[in-house]
Design a protein around this motif. Structure first.
Motif, PDB file in Angstrom:
ATOM      1  N   SER A 270       7.848  11.518   6.959  1.00  0.00           N
ATOM      2  CA  SER A 270       8.161   9.925   6.628  1.00  0.00           C
ATOM      3  C   SER A 270       7.026   9.008   6.128  1.00  0.00           C
ATOM      4  CB  SER A 270       8.966   9.531   8.257  1.00  0.00           C
ATOM      5  OG  SER A 270       9.154   8.772   7.755  1.00  0.00           O
ATOM      6  N   GLY A 271       6.758   9.637   4.810  1.00  0.00           N
ATOM      7  CA  GLY A 271       5.191   8.915   3.737  1.00  0.00           C
ATOM      8  C   GLY A 271       4.036   8.896   4.407  1.00  0.00           C
ATOM      9  N   GLU A 272       3.811   9.139   6.360  1.00  0.00           N
ATOM     10  CA  GLU A 272       2.533   8.779   6.385  1.00  0.00           C
ATOM     11  C   GLU A 272       1.829  10.253   6.475  1.00  0.00           C
ATOM     12  OE1 GLU A 272       1.977   6.170   7.944  1.00  0.00           O
ATOM     13  OE2 GLU A 272       3.725   5.111   7.612  1.00  0.00           O
ATOM     14  N   ARG A 273       0.618  10.086   6.512  1.00  0.00           N
ATOM     15  CA  ARG A 273      -0.528  10.789   6.118  1.00  0.00           C
ATOM     16  C   ARG A 273      -0.838  11.027   7.521  1.00  0.00           C
ATOM     17  NH1 ARG A 273      -2.056  12.999   0.577  1.00  0.00           N
ATOM     18  NH2 ARG A 273      -0.672  12.096  -0.657  1.00  0.00           N
ATOM     19  N   VAL A 274      -1.184  12.545   7.900  1.00  0.00           N
ATOM     20  CA  VAL A 274      -2.068  12.963   9.236  1.00  0.00           C
ATOM     21  C   VAL A 274      -2.969  13.983   9.498  1.00  0.00           C
ATOM     22  CG1 VAL A 274      -0.986  14.011  11.418  1.00  0.00           C
ATOM     23  CG2 VAL A 274       0.416  12.922  10.424  1.00  0.00           C
ATOM     24  N   ARG A 275      -3.669  13.982   9.846  1.00  0.00           N
ATOM     25  CA  ARG A 275      -5.156  14.560   9.439  1.00  0.00           C
ATOM     26  C   ARG A 275      -5.363  15.540  11.367  1.00  0.00           C
ATOM     27  NH1 ARG A 275      -8.541  17.550   9.650  1.00  0.00           N
ATOM     28  NH2 ARG A 275     -10.930  17.663   8.047  1.00  0.00           N
ATOM     29  N   LEU A 276      -4.837  16.658  11.161  1.00  0.00           N
ATOM     30  CA  LEU A 276      -5.024  17.703  12.010  1.00  0.00           C
ATOM     31  C   LEU A 276      -6.392  17.623  13.118  1.00  0.00           C
ATOM     32  CD1 LEU A 276      -2.829  20.676  11.194  1.00  0.00           C
ATOM     33  CD2 LEU A 276      -2.409  18.948  12.452  1.00  0.00           C
ATOM     34  N   PHE A 277      -6.625  17.159  13.932  1.00  0.00           N
ATOM     35  CA  PHE A 277      -7.479  16.844  14.442  1.00  0.00           C
ATOM     36  C   PHE A 277      -8.075  18.338  15.421  1.00  0.00           C
ATOM     37  CE2 PHE A 277      -9.360  17.130  19.480  1.00  0.00           C
ATOM     38  CZ  PHE A 277     -10.184  16.673  19.399  1.00  0.00           C
ATOM     39  N   GLY A 278      -9.553  17.533  15.254  1.00  0.00           N
ATOM     40  CA  GLY A 278     -10.336  18.991  15.309  1.00  0.00           C
ATOM     41  C   GLY A 278     -10.602  20.003  14.481  1.00  0.00           C
ATOM     42  N   ILE A 279     -10.096  20.987  13.803  1.00  0.00           N
ATOM     43  CA  ILE A 279     -10.316  21.572  12.485  1.00  0.00           C
ATOM     44  C   ILE A 279     -10.502  21.085  11.637  1.00  0.00           C
ATOM     45  CG2 ILE A 279      -7.891  23.033  13.990  1.00  0.00           C
ATOM     46  CD1 ILE A 279      -6.450  22.156  11.144  1.00  0.00           C
ATOM     47  N   ASP A 280     -10.609  21.934  10.746  1.00  0.00           N
ATOM     48  CA  ASP A 280     -11.624  21.613   9.146  1.00  0.00           C
ATOM     49  C   ASP A 280     -11.167  23.029   8.253  1.00  0.00           C
ATOM     50  OD1 ASP A 280     -12.785  20.086   6.927  1.00  0.00           O
ATOM     51  OD2 ASP A 280     -14.189  20.370   8.006  1.00  0.00           O
ATOM     52  N   ALA A 281     -10.216  22.586   7.243  1.00  0.00           N
ATOM     53  CA  ALA A 281     -10.207  24.107   6.475  1.00  0.00           C
ATOM     54  C   ALA A 281     -10.747  23.405   5.449  1.00  0.00           C
ATOM     55  CB  ALA A 281      -8.317  23.879   6.250  1.00  0.00           C
ATOM     56  N   PRO A 282     -10.775  24.677   4.957  1.00  0.00           N
ATOM     57  CA  PRO A 282     -11.361  24.677   3.421  1.00  0.00           C
ATOM     58  C   PRO A 282     -10.667  23.900   3.001  1.00  0.00           C
ATOM     59  CG  PRO A 282     -11.062  27.033   3.625  1.00  0.00           C
ATOM     60  CD  PRO A 282     -10.205  26.204   4.832  1.00  0.00           C
TER      61      PRO A 282
ATOM     62  N   ASP B 202       0.525  24.544  19.267  1.00  0.00           N
ATOM     63  CA  ASP B 202      -0.302  23.622  18.218  1.00  0.00           C
ATOM     64  C   ASP B 202      -1.214  24.654  17.449  1.00  0.00           C
ATOM     65  OD1 ASP B 202      -2.516  22.451  17.420  1.00  0.00           O
ATOM     66  OD2 ASP B 202      -3.389  21.800  19.795  1.00  0.00           O
ATOM     67  N   LEU B 203      -0.888  23.310  16.242  1.00  0.00           N
ATOM     68  CA  LEU B 203      -0.809  24.039  14.506  1.00  0.00           C
ATOM     69  C   LEU B 203      -2.413  23.650  14.384  1.00  0.00           C
ATOM     70  CD1 LEU B 203       1.521  22.009  12.491  1.00  0.00           C
ATOM     71  CD2 LEU B 203       1.788  24.411  13.196  1.00  0.00           C
ATOM     72  N   GLY B 204      -3.009  23.239  14.815  1.00  0.00           N
ATOM     73  CA  GLY B 204      -5.067  23.163  14.691  1.00  0.00           C
ATOM     74  C   GLY B 204      -4.784  24.814  15.581  1.00  0.00           C
ATOM     75  N   ALA B 205      -4.865  25.153  16.547  1.00  0.00           N
ATOM     76  CA  ALA B 205      -5.530  26.390  17.500  1.00  0.00           C
ATOM     77  C   ALA B 205      -5.007  27.333  16.437  1.00  0.00           C
ATOM     78  CB  ALA B 205      -4.248  25.984  18.808  1.00  0.00           C
ATOM     79  N   ALA B 206      -3.346  27.412  16.296  1.00  0.00           N
ATOM     80  CA  ALA B 206      -2.913  28.561  14.983  1.00  0.00           C
ATOM     81  C   ALA B 206      -3.651  28.571  13.888  1.00  0.00           C
ATOM     82  CB  ALA B 206      -1.162  28.048  14.478  1.00  0.00           C
ATOM     83  N   MET B 207      -4.295  27.179  13.082  1.00  0.00           N
ATOM     84  CA  MET B 207      -5.053  27.998  11.949  1.00  0.00           C
ATOM     85  C   MET B 207      -6.540  28.154  12.712  1.00  0.00           C
ATOM     86  SD  MET B 207      -2.958  26.611   9.339  1.00  0.00           S
ATOM     87  CE  MET B 207      -4.814  26.616   8.413  1.00  0.00           C
ATOM     88  N   VAL B 208      -6.486  27.798  13.413  1.00  0.00           N
ATOM     89  CA  VAL B 208      -8.660  28.239  14.094  1.00  0.00           C
ATOM     90  C   VAL B 208      -7.976  29.727  14.108  1.00  0.00           C
ATOM     91  CG1 VAL B 208     -10.537  27.897  14.741  1.00  0.00           C
ATOM     92  CG2 VAL B 208      -9.011  25.984  13.735  1.00  0.00           C
TER      93      VAL B 208
ATOM     94  N   VAL C  36       3.093  19.523   3.433  1.00  0.00           N
ATOM     95  CA  VAL C  36       2.073  20.239   3.641  1.00  0.00           C
ATOM     96  C   VAL C  36       0.777  19.896   2.578  1.00  0.00           C
ATOM     97  CG1 VAL C  36       0.762  22.063   3.899  1.00  0.00           C
ATOM     98  CG2 VAL C  36       2.326  21.847   5.419  1.00  0.00           C
ATOM     99  N   ILE C  37       0.173  18.894   2.390  1.00  0.00           N
ATOM    100  CA  ILE C  37      -0.905  18.346   1.651  1.00  0.00           C
ATOM    101  C   ILE C  37      -2.042  19.615   1.308  1.00  0.00           C
ATOM    102  CG2 ILE C  37      -2.385  16.602   0.897  1.00  0.00           C
ATOM    103  CD1 ILE C  37       0.415  15.468   1.108  1.00  0.00           C
ATOM    104  N   ASP C  38      -2.683  19.926   2.207  1.00  0.00           N
ATOM    105  CA  ASP C  38      -3.333  20.487   2.872  1.00  0.00           C
ATOM    106  C   ASP C  38      -4.147  21.718   3.900  1.00  0.00           C
ATOM    107  OD1 ASP C  38      -5.338  19.491   3.342  1.00  0.00           O
ATOM    108  OD2 ASP C  38      -5.975  18.603   1.996  1.00  0.00           O
ATOM    109  N   GLY C  39      -4.895  22.926   4.150  1.00  0.00           N
ATOM    110  CA  GLY C  39      -4.904  23.181   5.869  1.00  0.00           C
ATOM    111  C   GLY C  39      -5.081  22.622   6.026  1.00  0.00           C
ATOM    112  N   ASP C  40      -5.348  21.469   6.430  1.00  0.00           N
ATOM    113  CA  ASP C  40      -5.420  20.185   7.917  1.00  0.00           C
ATOM    114  C   ASP C  40      -4.897  19.639   7.328  1.00  0.00           C
ATOM    115  OD1 ASP C  40      -7.478  19.203   5.727  1.00  0.00           O
ATOM    116  OD2 ASP C  40      -8.724  20.650   7.100  1.00  0.00           O
ATOM    117  N   THR C  41      -4.229  18.897   6.541  1.00  0.00           N
ATOM    118  CA  THR C  41      -2.922  17.661   6.473  1.00  0.00           C
ATOM    119  C   THR C  41      -1.710  17.914   6.355  1.00  0.00           C
ATOM    120  OG1 THR C  41      -5.535  16.534   5.067  1.00  0.00           O
ATOM    121  CG2 THR C  41      -3.489  15.097   5.038  1.00  0.00           C
ATOM    122  N   LEU C  42      -1.300  17.249   6.973  1.00  0.00           N
ATOM    123  CA  LEU C  42       0.863  17.009   6.808  1.00  0.00           C
ATOM    124  C   LEU C  42       0.747  15.292   5.857  1.00  0.00           C
ATOM    125  CD1 LEU C  42       1.576  18.546  10.051  1.00  0.00           C
ATOM    126  CD2 LEU C  42       1.135  19.696   8.064  1.00  0.00           C
ATOM    127  N   GLU C  43       1.590  15.306   5.898  1.00  0.00           N
ATOM    128  CA  GLU C  43       2.978  13.977   5.372  1.00  0.00           C
ATOM    129  C   GLU C  43       4.145  14.038   5.821  1.00  0.00           C
ATOM    130  OE1 GLU C  43       2.571  11.641   1.943  1.00  0.00           O
ATOM    131  OE2 GLU C  43       4.728  12.420   1.800  1.00  0.00           O
TER     132      GLU C  43
END
Length: 214
Positions: free
Chosen positions: A35-47, A103-109, A26-33
């Motif tokens: 296997s070396g690939e960065r992923v921005r969770l769709f449809g959410i914006d964390a602090p 759904d991680l995005g739904a859970a975070m929101v 976990v990089i921050d509240g809406d970004t994961l990594e």
């Protein structure tokens, strides 16, 4: 075993489809990594990572750090599956991600740990309404929209197209900073002193630089 499947379109253009699954960092509240690939969770914006909010009594609390921990709690020790079709300007896959179908995005929101990112999607507006009604997380008091926080930050130094990794020389030696790293925005590159930009992490490491978090 990590799996990364890239489905390239037969015609020229930026569109592509990708699926990632496996353990995450976990990089921050809406970004994961994964296997070396960065992923921005769709449809959410964390602090933002260092962002602070206020609770019902007007007391400040570290909502950015808490959002990061919340996403870490949702994914810790579990396989995550992500699916997306676009990359953002930092080269991250913008994707929907789930753990065991959740759904991680739904859970975070829903937990009040992120905003529904209306600029790009209305998919999580209902979850945001639930969090507001229950006064969970950022809705317990006041929270500035992360986009507004970013807009008020120091302007990001322009990077060469496709090469946004900052190679900085400091007392710690030759360090590179990724766009999502905590010190990225405030790090300034001076090529006259030997500092430089990199297009990939592999390029930076091959040149003898190490990640700021190592």
């Amino acid at each position: 075993m990590f799996r990364f499947c890239l489905l390239l379109a037969l015609c020229a253009g930026p569109a592509f489809g990708a699926m990632l699954d496996g353990p995450v960092r976990v990089i921050d509240g809406d970004t994961l990594e994964i296997s070396g690939e960065r992923v921005r969770l769709f449809g959410i914006d964390a602090p933002e990572h260092d962002q602070r909010c206020t609770d019902a009594a007007g007391r400040p609390w570290a909502c950015g750090a808490r959002a990061t921990e919340a996403l870490r709690d949702l994914t810790k020790g579990r396989a995550v599956r992500c699916s997306g079709e676009e990359q953002d300007r930092y080269g991250r896959l913008v994707a929907r991600c789930a753990v065991a179908g959740r759904d991680l995005g739904a859970a975070m929101v829903r937990d009040g740990m992120a905003f529904a990112y209306r600029r790009y999607s209305l998919d999580y507006v209902a979850e945001e309404g639930q969090a507001k009604a229950a006064k969970r997380g950022i809705w317990a008091g006041t929270a500035e929209n992360p986009a507004a926080v970013r807009a008020g930050a120091r302007p990001v130094q322009a990077a060469p197209k496709g090469c946004a990794i900052k190679g900085n020389i400091s007392s710690r030696g030759r360090i590179y900073h990724l766009p999502d790293d905590r010190s990225y925005a405030k790090t300034r590159i001076n090529t006259a002193t030997g500092e430089r930009w990199f297009c990939t992490e592999a390029e930076a490491r091959a040149a003898g630089w190490r990640h700021a978090g190592d």
